[in-house]
Design a protein around this motif. Structure first.
Motif, PDB file in Angstrom:
ATOM      1  N   ASP A  92       0.845  -1.185   0.000  1.00 36.66           N
ATOM      2  CA  ASP A  92       0.000   0.000   0.000  1.00 36.66           C
ATOM      3  C   ASP A  92       0.891   1.250   0.000  1.00 36.66           C
ATOM      4  OD1 ASP A  92      -1.572   2.138   0.694  1.00 36.66           O
ATOM      5  OD2 ASP A  92      -2.742   1.034   2.177  1.00 36.66           O
ATOM      6  N   ALA A  94       0.316   4.229   0.788  1.00 35.30           N
ATOM      7  CA  ALA A  94       0.169   5.063   1.979  1.00 35.30           C
ATOM      8  C   ALA A  94       1.089   4.562   3.094  1.00 35.30           C
ATOM      9  CB  ALA A  94      -1.278   5.078   2.448  1.00 35.30           C
ATOM     10  N   LEU A  95       1.269   3.246   3.158  1.00 35.79           N
ATOM     11  CA  LEU A  95       2.158   2.692   4.187  1.00 35.79           C
ATOM     12  C   LEU A  95       3.615   2.960   3.841  1.00 35.79           C
ATOM     13  CD1 LEU A  95       0.343  -0.634   5.059  1.00 35.79           C
ATOM     14  CD2 LEU A  95       0.295   1.557   6.254  1.00 35.79           C
ATOM     15  N   ARG A  97       4.648   5.562   2.446  1.00 36.60           N
ATOM     16  CA  ARG A  97       4.904   6.962   2.788  1.00 36.60           C
ATOM     17  C   ARG A  97       4.946   7.208   4.284  1.00 36.60           C
ATOM     18  NH1 ARG A  97       0.554   7.969  -1.386  1.00 36.60           N
ATOM     19  NH2 ARG A  97       1.678   7.451  -3.286  1.00 36.60           N
ATOM     20  N   ARG A  98       4.409   6.293   5.074  1.00 32.67           N
ATOM     21  CA  ARG A  98       4.544   6.461   6.519  1.00 32.67           C
ATOM     22  C   ARG A  98       5.958   6.101   6.964  1.00 32.67           C
ATOM     23  NH1 ARG A  98      -0.542   7.243   8.728  1.00 32.67           N
ATOM     24  NH2 ARG A  98       0.032   6.771  10.857  1.00 32.67           N
ATOM     25  N   PHE A 110      -1.202  22.640   7.398  1.00 28.45           N
ATOM     26  CA  PHE A 110      -2.649  22.623   7.212  1.00 28.45           C
ATOM     27  C   PHE A 110      -3.270  23.762   8.017  1.00 28.45           C
ATOM     28  CE2 PHE A 110      -1.717  17.870   6.935  1.00 28.45           C
ATOM     29  CZ  PHE A 110      -1.534  17.938   5.571  1.00 28.45           C
ATOM     30  N   PHE A 120      -1.278  14.987  12.669  1.00 30.66           N
ATOM     31  CA  PHE A 120      -2.046  14.559  11.484  1.00 30.66           C
ATOM     32  C   PHE A 120      -1.912  13.070  11.164  1.00 30.66           C
ATOM     33  CE2 PHE A 120      -2.301  13.924   6.855  1.00 30.66           C
ATOM     34  CZ  PHE A 120      -3.617  14.298   6.648  1.00 30.66           C
ATOM     35  N   ARG A 123      -3.525  10.798  13.835  1.00 26.54           N
ATOM     36  CA  ARG A 123      -4.993  10.781  13.800  1.00 26.54           C
ATOM     37  C   ARG A 123      -5.503   9.833  12.715  1.00 26.54           C
ATOM     38  NH1 ARG A 123      -5.965  13.100  18.424  1.00 26.54           N
ATOM     39  NH2 ARG A 123      -5.588  15.342  18.589  1.00 26.54           N
ATOM     40  N   LEU A 124      -4.737   9.716  11.642  1.00 33.27           N
ATOM     41  CA  LEU A 124      -5.178   8.867  10.532  1.00 33.27           C
ATOM     42  C   LEU A 124      -5.351   7.421  10.962  1.00 33.27           C
ATOM     43  CD1 LEU A 124      -2.818  10.177   7.708  1.00 33.27           C
ATOM     44  CD2 LEU A 124      -5.233  10.712   8.020  1.00 33.27           C
ATOM     45  N   HIS A 126      -6.024   6.644  14.156  1.00 34.61           N
ATOM     46  CA  HIS A 126      -6.783   6.678  15.404  1.00 34.61           C
ATOM     47  C   HIS A 126      -5.935   6.273  16.605  1.00 34.61           C
ATOM     48  CE1 HIS A 126     -10.177   7.359  12.823  1.00 34.61           C
ATOM     49  NE2 HIS A 126      -9.878   6.258  12.154  1.00 34.61           N
ATOM     50  N   ARG A 172       5.638  16.798  11.479  1.00 31.83           N
ATOM     51  CA  ARG A 172       4.464  16.057  11.018  1.00 31.83           C
ATOM     52  C   ARG A 172       4.891  14.730  10.388  1.00 31.83           C
ATOM     53  NH1 ARG A 172       1.224  19.692   7.266  1.00 31.83           N
ATOM     54  NH2 ARG A 172       2.887  19.163   5.818  1.00 31.83           N
TER      55      ARG A 172
ATOM     56  N   GLY B 189       1.613  10.212   5.100  1.00 34.70           N
ATOM     57  CA  GLY B 189       1.057   8.869   5.214  1.00 34.70           C
ATOM     58  C   GLY B 189      -0.448   8.763   5.036  1.00 34.70           C
ATOM     59  N   GLN B 194      -8.393   9.907   2.839  1.00 30.29           N
ATOM     60  CA  GLN B 194      -8.230  10.620   4.109  1.00 30.29           C
ATOM     61  C   GLN B 194      -7.914  12.088   3.864  1.00 30.29           C
ATOM     62  OE1 GLN B 194      -5.240   7.812   5.489  1.00 30.29           O
ATOM     63  NE2 GLN B 194      -6.595   7.194   7.157  1.00 30.29           N
ATOM     64  N   ARG B 198     -10.257  14.946   5.382  1.00 27.79           N
ATOM     65  CA  ARG B 198      -9.731  15.754   6.476  1.00 27.79           C
ATOM     66  C   ARG B 198      -9.201  17.105   6.049  1.00 27.79           C
ATOM     67  NH1 ARG B 198      -8.061  12.216  11.058  1.00 27.79           N
ATOM     68  NH2 ARG B 198      -9.161  10.291  10.607  1.00 27.79           N
TER      69      ARG B 198
END
Ligand SMILES: Nc1ncnc2c1ncn2[C@@H]1O[C@H](COP(=O)(O)OP(=O)(O)O)[C@@H](O)[C@H]1O
Ligand SMILES: [Mg+2]
Lengths: 263, 302
Positions: A92, A94-95, A97-98, A110, A120, A123-124, A126, A172, B189, B194, B198
């Motif tokens: 994935d 998104a992972l 990029r984490r 933001f 940020f 929170r994505l 939780h 961030r 991420g 999202q 958001r």
């Protein structure tokens, strides 16, 4: 999630840390990156140097799949983190990029509070309130912003100076514990003082993570990077320890660039 | 600039340069003088229309017409007014969620091929004459699905009519959020979804709302999608399956009656006056929201 095992546990190391292997990027008939092969070591600052338009941004965006957001670009070759192909269909983005965070040329906070900006990425997923509090403070300390904002974390991030905003962007990215941090000309919009503080932050971060920083400024590359990769017209001209590249370049192009004959 | 300072400047420029800029300035001045004329050309028909409608509707206007149903050749506007509100709300119930989703698809998820498909479909729908939509509603909903001429069929048809307006303005709203913010969110991420929920949505919200009011203002003035789907009725609808009246339908039915049916024509003018008032109010809301959104985006760029 991509598991990121401790490099020591992978004995004998099957591969390098972040490996770029025969990477080419094309837009239509144009070649933006041409067969770049490069190993980016852990806990090191790798400076990507080159004239504007040579493909530095495209290169760094390939390292965490941000490049997939640009339309009309085709990739060949591979990018691997600890032996795993980041472009594997099963992974994935998104992972990716984490674990491989990114900070951009223009500070982009933001429109919310300093705290929420740093929180940020947490929170994505939780994260619990205690974890968010703890990691936000930790990230703000690591980015070197904590002392300037600790008294008022609820103030609007837009009220910070450009340099502070950029360090907030670093925080961030750090809050989700990346193993690699990509910085694309992070100081090109900052004043000398803001630049100096970002450079100090980068030098501290290299204790824990790998850093790839794009710059077109030879002086900055000399000050902060352990290794330098010089790109020209989409090709990797040479790469090596900073002193070797900047003081004893093997290629004429590199020498011309660092002596300021073109930029 | 005074004559003295102009001569002081003159020695710094060649005669060609000075001539060029003098010509430019005189063109600018001429445009400046033309502007009021253009303004009048635009405003006169509008004022004329409002005057014409007011003159024929105000003298006999009483608040009672808002609470009485039309009767054969007199009465009020109550039924069609309520019908208009119901049709509009039903239409929005369809156009708003689908339109925002379509706007997200093309404004946020565009690198995905679906984004292009959705944008193309929206353009096609905007270009479709509303009469065609009316026929579509009649054949597909009234006849084929067997809903009959009804509030349901009319509301759904009106929803399809308004959908591309909501979709296009939402698309523009989401697209106007700086891509830097998208990159920043994804670089930390986030998934696109999202980021959309958001970051993009809160920033785009005023502009999306402005688009919804714009779509409503356009939809409320439409007759063609409703003539065969909602048909007409003088009474407020009590069921989804009943035909319903609406202000434009009342105008359509009563406007071209011969002069002997004076009250009916007057009623049509009164319906027109109310429609104009609603549309003007909606447009004011559109402008206020658009201005708020502009300020919000400016604040971001700092
Ligand atoms: N999405 C794209 N489509 C087509 N060409 C692109 C795209 N992105 C970048 N380029 C081109 O690739 C070249 C390298 O751009 P970039 O990576 O931004 O260079 P740098 O960061 O070194 O200034 C430029 O000539 C640019 O015009
Ligand atoms: Mg660049």
């Amino acid at each position: 999630m991509i598991a990121v095992p401790d490099p020591a546990s992978l004995a004998p190391a099957p591969a390098g840390f972040l490996e770029v292997d025969h990477l080419s990027v094309r837009a239509g008939a144009r070649t933006i990156l041409d067969d770049v092969t490069l190993n980016i070591p852990d806990r090191t600052v790798t400076g990507v140097l080159g004239p504007s338009g040579c493909g530095k941004t495209t290169f760094i965006r390939c390292l965490n799949r941000m490049v997939e957001l640009s339309r009309g670009l085709r990739l060949e070759g591979s990018v691997r983190l600890l032996g795993r192909d980041l472009y594997d269909r099963a992974i994935d983005p998104a992972l990716v990029r984490r674990r491989i965070g990114m900070v951009f040329q223009r500070p982009t906070v933001f429109p919310s509070s300093v705290f929420e900006n740093a929180a940020f990425g947490l929170r994505l997923v939780h994260a619990s309130e205690e974890e968010v509090d703890r990691r936000v403070e930790d990230a703000l300390r690591r980015s070197g912003l904590w002392d300037e904002v600790r008294d008022d974390l609820d103030r609007s991030a837009l009220s910070l100076s450009g340099g502070q905003q950029q360090r907030l962007c670093i925080a961030r990215a750090l809050a989700v514990e990346p193993r690699v941090l990509l910085l694309d000309e992070p100081t090109s919009n900052l004043d000398p003082q803001g630049t100096q503080r970002i450079e100090a932050t980068v030098r501290r971060l290299r204790e824990d993570i790998a850093i790839v920083i794009v710059t077109h400024n030879v002086g900055q590359a000399a000050r902060i990077s352990d290794r330098v990769a010089f790109l020209h017209a989409g090709r990797l001209v040479e790469v090596g320890p900073t002193a070797d590249i900047l003081e004893r370049p093997r290629e004429a192009l590199t020498e011309q660039f660092i002596t300021g004959r073109f930029s | 600039m005074s004559a003295a300072s102009e001569t002081a400047w003159a020695e710094w420029f060649s005669p060609e340069e000075l001539g060029h800029f003098r010509r430019r300035r005189s063109i600018d001045r001429w445009f400046g003088r033309l502007l009021p004329v253009v303004f009048l050309v635009a405003i006169i028909p509008i004022l004329d229309l409002v005057y014409w409608v007011s003159q024929r509707s105000l003298p006999t206007f009483t608040w009672a017409i808002l609470t009485t149903n039309p009767t054969g050749n007199a009465g009020g506007l109550y039924g069609p007014l309520v019908g208009t509100v119901y049709l509009l709300l039903m239409g929005l119930a369809i156009a708003v969620p689908l339109g925002i989703l379509a706007g997200l698809a093309s404004g946020v998820f565009l690198p995905h091929p679906w984004g292009e498909v959705v944008r193309g479909a929206g353009d096609l729908l905007v270009g479709t004459p509303s009469v065609i939509l009316g026929y579509f509603g009649y054949f597909a909903l009234v006849l084929y699905l067997g809903w009959g001429a009804s509030l349901l069929a009319g509301g759904v048809t009106l929803g399809i009519f308004m959908l591309p307006y909501v979709a296009r303005t939402s698309d523009q709203a989401f697209s106007s959020v700086p891509t830097d913010l998208r990159d920043a969110a994804l670089g930390a991420g986030a998934r696109l979804r999202q980021y959309a929920a958001r970051i993009a949505f809160p920033i785009a919200l005023p502009q999306v709302l402005s688009g919804i009011f714009l779509a409503a203002a356009i939809g409320i003035g439409e007759t063609a999608p409703l003539l065969w789907t909602a048909l007409f009725s003088s009474y407020p609808p009590t069921q989804l399956s009943e035909p319903t009246g609406y202000l434009t339908g009342l105008i359509w039915n009563y406007f071209d009656e011969p002069p002997t049916f004076g009250t009916e024509v007057t009623l049509a003018f009164q319906a027109a006056l109310i429609l104009i008032a609603i549309v003007v109010a909606m447009n004011v809301i559109v402008r206020v929201l658009a201005e708020r959104s502009r300020r919000k985006l400016e604040g971001l760029y700092g």
